[in-house]
Scaffold this active site. Sequence first.
Site, short mmCIF file in Angstrom:
data_model
loop_
_atom_site.label_atom_id
_atom_site.label_comp_id
_atom_site.label_asym_id
_atom_site.label_seq_id
_atom_site.Cartn_x
_atom_site.Cartn_y
_atom_site.Cartn_z
N GLY A 185 0.78 -1.24 0.00
CA GLY A 185 0.00 0.00 0.00
C GLY A 185 0.81 1.28 0.00
N SER A 186 0.42 2.26 -0.79
CA SER A 186 1.15 3.52 -0.88
C SER A 186 0.59 4.35 -2.02
CB SER A 186 2.64 3.24 -1.12
OG SER A 186 2.76 2.34 -2.18
#
Length: 216
Positions: A185-186
């Site tokens: 995630g990012s």
Amino acid sequence: MFHREGYKIIAITLILCIGLSIAIDQLIINTIARAILFAGVVILLILILQFFRNPKRKFINSSSQVLSPVDGKVVVIEEVFEKEYFKDKRLQVSVFMSPLNVHVTRYPVGGKVTYSKYHPGKYLVAWHPKSSEENERTTVVVKSESFGEVLHRQIAGALARRIVNYAVKDQEVDQASDSGFIKFGSRVDIFLPIGTKIDVQLNQVVKGGITVIAST
């Protein structure tokens, strides 16, 4: 098909899941509890496999287009001052990735890598205003035929603990080929010249190497 960055984690997870399954089978007597625990093991394995998936896609490369570097949702389209490399105003387009998205990062344009740098940093949530400057991140600039230098920045989020960057200064790269991978995630920011025609809208869902972000 899975990305090479996931091979080790997938192998470890598989061994762990086998071990947990054997332990559950040997130690848990209650039928309902066994079923719940087995389901949890299966869900864990599925989540890891899904995260590192790397589906085959047919890329149509074009020097007159900037392609989305990742799968996700467009969360920023604005004019900003880019401090690290250009040190002037640019159009920023940011794509947020949830843990459920494909996390391969692809080159938005083809050309010569003129800059590639890793920055250690914090792990603020990816949508935090300061995450682009304070989080762990990598910055890559590719000089393209139609747009000049295009910068894309991988930014770690609250869950991401490792950014992989394949870009090497002075190498020639193909549009939509693997630029790196962000684990768990990012977001990715793209910085384009002022006046570039943007072809996406806020909250639009995009696909890496497929969706056109901008065009001449």
